[in-house]
Design a protein around this motif. Structure first.
Motif, short mmCIF file in Angstrom:
data_model
loop_
_atom_site.label_atom_id
_atom_site.label_comp_id
_atom_site.label_asym_id
_atom_site.label_seq_id
_atom_site.Cartn_x
_atom_site.Cartn_y
_atom_site.Cartn_z
N HIS A 166 69.28 0.00 32.81
CA HIS A 166 69.14 -1.15 31.92
C HIS A 166 68.20 -0.84 30.76
CE1 HIS A 166 67.07 -4.78 30.44
NE2 HIS A 166 68.24 -5.36 30.54
N HIS B 46 70.19 -13.04 24.91
CA HIS B 46 69.75 -12.49 26.20
C HIS B 46 68.21 -12.37 26.22
CE1 HIS B 46 69.94 -9.82 29.70
NE2 HIS B 46 69.31 -8.87 29.05
N ARG C 69 62.56 -8.98 38.40
CA ARG C 69 63.80 -8.46 38.99
C ARG C 69 64.29 -7.22 38.26
NH1 ARG C 69 67.45 -12.34 41.25
NH2 ARG C 69 69.00 -11.91 39.66
C1 HEM Z 1 65.22 -6.56 24.59
C2 HEM Z 1 64.69 -6.81 25.69
C3 HEM Z 1 65.43 -7.14 26.97
C4 HEM Z 1 64.90 -7.86 27.99
C5 HEM Z 1 63.52 -8.49 28.01
C6 HEM Z 1 65.90 -7.91 29.04
C7 HEM Z 1 65.71 -8.52 30.26
C8 HEM Z 1 66.63 -8.59 31.29
C9 HEM Z 1 66.40 -9.19 32.57
C10 HEM Z 1 65.10 -9.83 33.02
C11 HEM Z 1 67.55 -9.09 33.29
C12 HEM Z 1 67.79 -9.56 34.73
C13 HEM Z 1 68.41 -10.92 34.75
C14 HEM Z 1 68.53 -11.37 36.20
O1 HEM Z 1 67.51 -11.37 36.87
O2 HEM Z 1 69.62 -11.69 36.63
C15 HEM Z 1 68.52 -8.42 32.46
C16 HEM Z 1 69.83 -8.15 32.82
C17 HEM Z 1 70.75 -7.55 31.99
N1 HEM Z 1 70.51 -7.03 30.74
FE1 HEM Z 1 68.77 -7.11 29.71
N2 HEM Z 1 67.02 -7.24 28.65
C18 HEM Z 1 66.79 -6.75 27.37
C19 HEM Z 1 67.66 -6.01 26.61
C20 HEM Z 1 68.97 -5.77 26.95
C21 HEM Z 1 69.93 -5.09 26.09
C22 HEM Z 1 69.64 -4.51 24.70
C23 HEM Z 1 71.10 -5.07 26.77
C24 HEM Z 1 72.39 -4.49 26.31
C25 HEM Z 1 72.66 -3.28 26.33
C26 HEM Z 1 70.89 -5.72 28.05
C27 HEM Z 1 71.86 -5.90 29.03
C28 HEM Z 1 71.69 -6.53 30.24
C29 HEM Z 1 72.74 -6.75 31.21
C30 HEM Z 1 74.21 -6.36 31.05
C31 HEM Z 1 72.16 -7.38 32.31
C32 HEM Z 1 72.86 -7.84 33.59
C33 HEM Z 1 72.74 -6.80 34.65
C34 HEM Z 1 73.74 -7.05 35.76
O3 HEM Z 1 73.64 -8.07 36.47
O4 HEM Z 1 74.61 -6.21 35.92
N3 HEM Z 1 69.58 -6.12 28.12
N4 HEM Z 1 67.93 -8.11 31.24
#
Ligand code: HEM
Length: 174
Positions: A15, A152, A170
């Motif tokens: 991630h 997001h 998480r």
């Molecule tokens: C910029 C700061 C970012 C923060 C603070 C962040 C934070 C998070 C957090 C806390 C989760 C977990 C959500 C849960 O508990 O269900 C998550 C999941 C996810 N994030 Fe990020 N994220 C960031 C950037 C990104 C970026 C740039 C992408 C795209 C490439 C991304 C793609 C995803 C995806 C696809 C999930 C879902 C994972 C799954 O269940 O398969 N995130 N993110």
């Protein structure tokens, strides 16, 4: 928070690695779109896009074999649905954006070189009309990708600052 409520170490590593590369490539793409003759930056942008594509394949394979922890019970179902819809949109963009960029480069007549180490095969023929369509698609996808990342990020901040429910834990890298 127990391990059952956290993403696996591999899922967390992927991630944050992908997040870093995506944000860097969005920034690079903005520079490319506004400054002329950025050949080195073009090569870096295309190479990083290819790495994102490969990591996205790995990530999706990992996800298919390692179920993510269920979203917390206190989240209303509409909020859960919105969070998951954004996650799936992000996965879609991780594939569609680099693929459209790769095809656009080929339609322009360029070969994608990965960090000057090796060349990728062409996935589209050289064709000016096709190039215009593909580069347009790449730009629209990149803008939508950026918007989805912002939504997001706002969601993650809402949980961290307003709800203070520890959701960030998480996905925290350590
Ligand atoms: C910029 C700061 C970012 C923060 C603070 C962040 C934070 C998070 C957090 C806390 C989760 C977990 C959500 C849960 O508990 O269900 C998550 C999941 C996810 N994030 Fe990020 N994220 C960031 C950037 C990104 C970026 C740039 C992408 C795209 C490439 C991304 C793609 C995803 C995806 C696809 C999930 C879902 C994972 C799954 O269940 O398969 N995130 N993110």
């Amino acid at each position: 928070m127990g391990d059952a409520q956290r993403y696996t170490r591999v899922a967390r590593a992927l991630h944050w690695l992908i997040a870093l590369l995506v944000i860097a490539n969005i920034a690079g793409g903005i520079v490319i779109a506004n400054v002329e003759n950025q050949n080195t930056l073009y090569d870096l942008h295309r190479s990083t896009g290819f790495v994102i594509l490969c990591l996205a394949v790995l990530r999706l394979a990992w996800r298919a074999t390692h179920r993510p922890p269920p979203l917390p019970d206190h989240m209303p179902s509409l909020q859960k649905f919105a969070a998951e819809a954004v996650h799936w949109a992000l996965y879609g963009f991780m594939f569609a954006t680099p693929l459209a960029g790769w095809a656009a480069a080929n339609a322009f007549g360029a070969t994608v070189s990965v960090y000057w180490l090796f060349n990728l095969p062409a996935i589209a023929p050289k064709d000016e009309g096709l190039f215009k369509i593909l580069i347009g698609a790449h730009q629209v996808l990149a803008i939508a990708f950026t918007a989805a990342v912002l939504v997001h990020f706002a969601g993650a901040m809402f949980h961290t600052i307003v709800q203070r429910d520890g959701l960030m834990r998480r996905m925290w890298p350590v």
